[in-house]
Each structure stands twice: as C-alpha cells, then as structure tokens.
Design a protein around this motif. Structure first.
Motif: not given
Length: 145
Positions: A36-41, A23-25, A5-7, A140-142
């Motif tokens: 490999n996976g996903q980013a929930l924004v 760019p931040q993501i 989890n990031k912000f 942002v959840q990676i």
C-alpha cells in the motif's frame, strides 16, 4: 517508509506513438514488498508525456489526430530555426513535439492498493512518444509499506 527507484526502458517508433506501460509498472511493484502506497511515474524527456486513459485502439488514433491538430508539424516555429541556435548536427526539427508534450503531463501519481495499481476498470498508464524513434526512459518511484 521505503522508497524504491526503478526505470522502464522503451524503444519507440517514428512520430507519435502511444505505449501502455501499465503492465511494466505493475511488474515493478510486484518486485517490491510494498502493498500500500503510491507509484510516481515520471517521463524524463521534453518530447514525451504521460496520461491515464483508456487503452482502446480507436481512441488512441483519435488522440494522435487531436495532438497533430494542436501543433501541426508543418507550422512555422522559432525553435525550428536551427541555423540560429547552437545545436548538435543531428538536432531534429521538433518544436511541434515540445508543444504537444506541454498539453499533456510529465508525471502521474497512482495509488498502490494491496500490491496493485489502484486504477479504474478502463484506466491504463499511457506513455506518449511525440518525436520518435528514440530510446526512452520512464522513472518509477514506488513508496509505501
């Protein structure tokens, strides 16, 4: 499967403004071991939104005009009857911003492929401020491997 989890913090300008947060993501993804996976924004505010679209200056201006037509600031809205609500003294008159946000979305899920966002050539992740200026936070959840 790890979940990180990031912000992203964004200081916005007055009224409607659109920020390319791609760019931040991508930086957040690069700071992890996930390839490999996903980013929930996810936008954490009721007068902000997200969209994936082209980050082209004239298109961004067209989007602002379109949103203003959908919910004109000068129209009459019940939410703006602040004297009929229990609100803080600095409560803004912003029903139009809430309505614009409802026409967009609060989250996007983007694939991560080989450590990078799996966006198309002209796609960017856009953050919409609809009631600025404010200090905003995007979650942002990676996740992945």
């Amino acid at each position: 499967m790890p979940i990180i989890n990031k912000f992203i913090e964004i200081a916005t300008e007055p009224k409607i403004n659109i920020h390319n947060i791609t760019p931040q993501i991508q930086e957040l993804i690069a700071s992890t071991s996930i390839k490999n996976g996903q980013a929930l924004v996810f936008s954490r505010h009721t007068t902000t939104a997200l969209a994936i679209n082209e980050n082209e200056v004239r298109l961004l201006e067209d989007i602002k005009v379109f949103l203003r037509k959908l919910a004109p600031e000068t129209d009459s809205y019940l939410h703006n009857d602040l004297h009929l609500r229990d609100v803080p003294e600095d409560e803004p008159i912003n029903a139009h911003s809430h309505l614009m946000a409802m026409m967009l979305t609060t989250s996007e899920i983007i694939p991560i492929v080989d450590g990078k966002l799996g966006l198309g050539t002209w796609q960017s992740v856009l953050f919409f401020e609809l009631d600025g200026p404010r200090q905003r936070t995007v979650f942002v959840q990676i996740s992945g491997e």
